[in-house]
Design a protein around this motif. Structure first.
Motif, PDB file in Angstrom:
ATOM      1  N   PHE A 136       0.844  -1.188   0.000  1.00  0.00           N
ATOM      2  CA  PHE A 136       0.000   0.000   0.000  1.00  0.00           C
ATOM      3  C   PHE A 136       0.887   1.248   0.000  1.00  0.00           C
ATOM      4  O   PHE A 136       0.476   2.309   0.479  1.00  0.00           O
ATOM      5  CB  PHE A 136      -0.910   0.009   1.227  1.00  0.00           C
ATOM      6  CG  PHE A 136      -1.950  -1.081   1.211  1.00  0.00           C
ATOM      7  CD1 PHE A 136      -3.161  -0.895   0.570  1.00  0.00           C
ATOM      8  CD2 PHE A 136      -1.708  -2.297   1.823  1.00  0.00           C
ATOM      9  CE1 PHE A 136      -4.117  -1.897   0.546  1.00  0.00           C
ATOM     10  CE2 PHE A 136      -2.656  -3.310   1.808  1.00  0.00           C
ATOM     11  CZ  PHE A 136      -3.859  -3.108   1.168  1.00  0.00           C
ATOM     12  N   SER A 137       2.072   1.124  -0.548  1.00  0.00           N
ATOM     13  CA  SER A 137       3.023   2.227  -0.555  1.00  0.00           C
ATOM     14  C   SER A 137       2.485   3.379  -1.407  1.00  0.00           C
ATOM     15  O   SER A 137       2.145   3.203  -2.578  1.00  0.00           O
ATOM     16  CB  SER A 137       4.371   1.745  -1.110  1.00  0.00           C
ATOM     17  OG  SER A 137       5.303   2.793  -1.151  1.00  0.00           O
ATOM     18  N   ARG A 138       2.397   4.559  -0.782  1.00  0.00           N
ATOM     19  CA  ARG A 138       1.926   5.776  -1.439  1.00  0.00           C
ATOM     20  C   ARG A 138       0.486   5.660  -1.935  1.00  0.00           C
ATOM     21  O   ARG A 138       0.077   6.335  -2.874  1.00  0.00           O
ATOM     22  CB  ARG A 138       2.857   6.169  -2.585  1.00  0.00           C
ATOM     23  CG  ARG A 138       4.268   6.570  -2.136  1.00  0.00           C
ATOM     24  CD  ARG A 138       5.231   6.640  -3.284  1.00  0.00           C
ATOM     25  NE  ARG A 138       4.758   7.522  -4.333  1.00  0.00           N
ATOM     26  CZ  ARG A 138       5.272   7.574  -5.563  1.00  0.00           C
ATOM     27  NH1 ARG A 138       6.269   6.759  -5.882  1.00  0.00           N
ATOM     28  NH2 ARG A 138       4.790   8.399  -6.455  1.00  0.00           N
ATOM     29  N   GLY A 139      -0.282   4.805  -1.274  1.00  0.00           N
ATOM     30  CA  GLY A 139      -1.702   4.705  -1.558  1.00  0.00           C
ATOM     31  C   GLY A 139      -2.495   5.434  -0.483  1.00  0.00           C
ATOM     32  O   GLY A 139      -1.945   5.992   0.462  1.00  0.00           O
ATOM     33  N   ARG A 140      -3.826   5.408  -0.619  1.00  0.00           N
ATOM     34  CA  ARG A 140      -4.702   6.045   0.366  1.00  0.00           C
ATOM     35  C   ARG A 140      -5.827   5.081   0.717  1.00  0.00           C
ATOM     36  O   ARG A 140      -6.409   4.461  -0.164  1.00  0.00           O
ATOM     37  CB  ARG A 140      -5.296   7.352  -0.166  1.00  0.00           C
ATOM     38  CG  ARG A 140      -4.282   8.480  -0.262  1.00  0.00           C
ATOM     39  CD  ARG A 140      -4.949   9.797  -0.665  1.00  0.00           C
ATOM     40  NE  ARG A 140      -3.996  10.883  -0.715  1.00  0.00           N
ATOM     41  CZ  ARG A 140      -3.635  11.632   0.310  1.00  0.00           C
ATOM     42  NH1 ARG A 140      -4.176  11.391   1.503  1.00  0.00           N
ATOM     43  NH2 ARG A 140      -2.759  12.601   0.182  1.00  0.00           N
ATOM     44  N   LEU A 141      -6.127   5.001   2.024  1.00  0.00           N
ATOM     45  CA  LEU A 141      -7.198   4.143   2.511  1.00  0.00           C
ATOM     46  C   LEU A 141      -8.127   4.978   3.380  1.00  0.00           C
ATOM     47  O   LEU A 141      -7.697   5.581   4.362  1.00  0.00           O
ATOM     48  CB  LEU A 141      -6.622   2.982   3.326  1.00  0.00           C
ATOM     49  CG  LEU A 141      -5.755   1.973   2.552  1.00  0.00           C
ATOM     50  CD1 LEU A 141      -5.078   1.013   3.519  1.00  0.00           C
ATOM     51  CD2 LEU A 141      -6.586   1.213   1.539  1.00  0.00           C
ATOM     52  N   ASP A 142      -9.383   5.016   3.002  1.00  0.00           N
ATOM     53  CA  ASP A 142     -10.381   5.805   3.721  1.00  0.00           C
ATOM     54  C   ASP A 142     -11.703   5.055   3.645  1.00  0.00           C
ATOM     55  O   ASP A 142     -12.247   4.854   2.554  1.00  0.00           O
ATOM     56  CB  ASP A 142     -10.509   7.195   3.090  1.00  0.00           C
ATOM     57  CG  ASP A 142     -11.449   8.116   3.863  1.00  0.00           C
ATOM     58  OD1 ASP A 142     -12.186   7.627   4.737  1.00  0.00           O
ATOM     59  OD2 ASP A 142     -11.452   9.322   3.578  1.00  0.00           O
ATOM     60  N   SER A 143     -12.209   4.627   4.789  1.00  0.00           N
ATOM     61  CA  SER A 143     -13.443   3.847   4.794  1.00  0.00           C
ATOM     62  C   SER A 143     -14.653   4.667   4.406  1.00  0.00           C
ATOM     63  O   SER A 143     -15.684   4.111   4.019  1.00  0.00           O
ATOM     64  CB  SER A 143     -13.658   3.225   6.180  1.00  0.00           C
ATOM     65  OG  SER A 143     -13.919   4.235   7.136  1.00  0.00           O
ATOM     66  N   GLY A 144     -14.551   5.990   4.531  1.00  0.00           N
ATOM     67  CA  GLY A 144     -15.711   6.833   4.286  1.00  0.00           C
ATOM     68  C   GLY A 144     -16.642   6.921   5.471  1.00  0.00           C
ATOM     69  O   GLY A 144     -17.636   7.641   5.440  1.00  0.00           O
ATOM     70  N   ASP A 145     -16.323   6.181   6.534  1.00  0.00           N
ATOM     71  CA  ASP A 145     -17.112   6.167   7.765  1.00  0.00           C
ATOM     72  C   ASP A 145     -16.153   5.770   8.882  1.00  0.00           C
ATOM     73  O   ASP A 145     -15.633   4.657   8.869  1.00  0.00           O
ATOM     74  CB  ASP A 145     -18.263   5.167   7.650  1.00  0.00           C
ATOM     75  CG  ASP A 145     -19.115   5.103   8.919  1.00  0.00           C
ATOM     76  OD1 ASP A 145     -18.702   5.655   9.953  1.00  0.00           O
ATOM     77  OD2 ASP A 145     -20.190   4.474   8.869  1.00  0.00           O
ATOM     78  N   PRO A 146     -15.881   6.657   9.848  1.00  0.00           N
ATOM     79  CA  PRO A 146     -14.889   6.356  10.885  1.00  0.00           C
ATOM     80  C   PRO A 146     -15.160   5.072  11.651  1.00  0.00           C
ATOM     81  O   PRO A 146     -14.241   4.464  12.185  1.00  0.00           O
ATOM     82  CB  PRO A 146     -14.973   7.582  11.817  1.00  0.00           C
ATOM     83  CG  PRO A 146     -15.535   8.671  10.963  1.00  0.00           C
ATOM     84  CD  PRO A 146     -16.465   8.003  10.000  1.00  0.00           C
TER      85      PRO A 146
END
Length: 489
Positions: free
Chosen positions: A250-260
């Motif tokens: 996941f190098s230089r990627g972004r992870l965001d669930s959209g819901d904490p």
């Protein structure tokens, strides 16, 4: 076979070009509408693919078409296609149906279509949807693709929030799956798939906030799985029980669930040779690596979210590009578990950092305090303050020295009274008297010969009580340290 009657100009050109595999160019851009000189009926393409056209010795027959407006359904479901299909910059009114078909290579380059059905497809060559815009679902359950699957720069939009943008199950890709610089709105399902040539999703955006952006449970990837270099997922990336025989990056990627409150990365029960968790910025949402087996974890301290589940995770090597705080790392689980601390302590011990291993064991016992009742918490505090749970015995000696100094000073000022006859009375010494009070045995005979008076009596009582507490804490701490489960860490 001669050309069938009723063909329009574009279809006659296509039929004539088929025996030699020549490309028929009807336009350089995607048609804005069904212009008469660009219309090709899907049934004509279907007939050619299924063997209705003549072949020529010394040439490779193929359907190669550019800039066409294809009406009707291109349906070869259940058929055997012996010829290559290459459509470039075409507009397909209906979704192509290659379900349960056997084909050579398929290429839909820079096309526009309302979906693609390849359930059960068997392709000897590659299947490419690169550069296409697909307003519907790409279906590839049970498909087996020998030459690789390419969806680079593809835009796929699910028809509604409940539908998948990409739906597969048991997909097998022999030469690698490439989904680079793509935009996929809706969930992407790769459950039970096998990528024998790797999975490459650099620069791709998965958009399904508050839902599953990528469901890859039980996926098997050989070589590398690259969710890196511009990859972003707005929604949950679920890799539960997947196996990566190489790098998971996941190098230089972004992870965001959209819901904490949702998982951003659900990677429990996975097996991987290397996990590179070096994303751009902090992961937004929770992360689970519970019960996973990873040989090498390389991470960045600022990437981890506030809630992190590590119970059952085992690893051989940890590396941080910033030398992060591993105690903070294991303490982010909202529920206390012994195993993450024991695993970290074992790793520090194996790496020759025994001092850090002891700090981890101390942190474990302090974290355990929140699950104890009131009495247990009190005793936990006592063990911590007095002997550091046996890992810092010097604390007990420090307390002992301070109390000896206090008692010696007090009893030098307020001398105790004698309680024995003069001929049996040893000479009083404030230091020895204090030691006799602190040590839970009448070692020097002073405690039975003298009795503190006035306010100093309460000091004496306190020294006796504290002496017993210190002795008990030392025994309990030593027992804890010498216990096999503790020394293993």
């Amino acid at each position: 076979m001669p050309q069938p009657p009723g063909l329009n100009h574009a279809e006659r050109r296509l039929w004539a070009a088929f025996p030699t595999g020549a490309k028929v160019v009807l336009g350089d851009d995607l048609p804005a509408g069904p212009l008469p000189d660009r219309i090709v009926r899907a049934e004509i393409i279907t007939q050619l693919l299924l063997g209705a056209g003549e072949t020529r010795p010394g040439a490779v027959a193929a359907v190669r078409l550019r800039g066409a407006y294809v009406t009707g359904t291109l349906d070869v479901s259940g058929g055997r296609v012996e010829h290559e299909l290459r459509l470039e910059q075409c507009r397909l009114v209906e979704h192509p149906d290659f379900s349960n078909a056997e084909t050579r290579q398929l290429r839909f380059a820079d096309c526009r279509m309302p979906g693609f059905d390849g359930g059960g497809l068997r392709a000897d060559g590659y299947v490419s949807l690169s550069g296409s815009r697909i307003d519907g679902t790409v279906k590839l359950p049970r498909a087996v693709i020998g030459g690789g699957l390419r969806m680079n720069r593809t835009t796929i939009t699910a028809p509604d929030p409940e539908a998948w943008a990409v739906f597969t199950g048991g997909l097998v890709v022999e030469a690698g799956m490439f989904v680079q610089e793509a935009t996929i709105t809706g969930g992407m399902r790769l459950v039970g798939g096998r990528m024998n040539g790797g999975l490459f999703m650099q620069g791709t955006s998965l958009i399904n906030p508050g839902r599953i952006a990528l469901d890859a449970q039980n996926l098997v990837v050989e070589d590398a799985a690259e969710f890196s270099r511009g990859f972003s997922a707005l929604g949950t990336v679920r890799l539960r029980s997947a196996r990566f025989n190489g790098i998971l990056s996941f190098s230089r990627g972004r992870l965001d669930s959209g819901d904490p409150g949702r998982m951003a990365l659900h990677a429990s029960h996975i097996v991987a040779d290397e996990l590179l968790l070096l994303p751009e910025g902090k992961i937004e949402g929770r992360v689970s690596l519970s019960y996973s087996r990873i040989k090498l974890i390389m991470d960045i301290d600022t990437a981890w979210p506030d809630e992190l589940f590590l119970n059952g995770l085992t690893y051989e090597t940890l590396r941080s590009v910033e030398g992060g705080d591993r105690l903070d790392w294991v303490s982010r689980d909202p529920d206390f578990h012994l195993q993450p601390y024991e695993q970290l302590a074992a790793w520090f011990h194996g790496a020759g950092h025994d001092d850090m291993a002891r700090k981890v064991q101390l942190a474990k016992l302090r974290a355990r305090r929140r699950n104890l009742n009131a009495v247990g918490k009190a005793w936990n505090h006592v063990l911590d303050w007095t002997v550091g749970f046996g890992y810092r015995p010097w604390l007990a000696f420090a307390w002992f020295a301070a109390l000896v100094a206090l008692g010696t000073t007090v009893f030098s000022i307020e001398k105790p009274r004698a309680v024995k006859p003069p001929d049996e009375l040893p000479a009083f010494h404030a230091l020895i008297y204090t030691l006799d009070l602190l040590i839970p045995l009448d070692t020097f005979g002073q405690q039975l010969s003298y009795d503190a008076v006035g306010w100093s009596r309460w000091i004496g009582y306190g020294l006796v009580a504290i002496g017993w507490v210190l002795a008990t804490a030392l025994i309990a701490g030593a027992t804890r340290v010498l216990r096999p489960s503790a020394t293993a860490g």
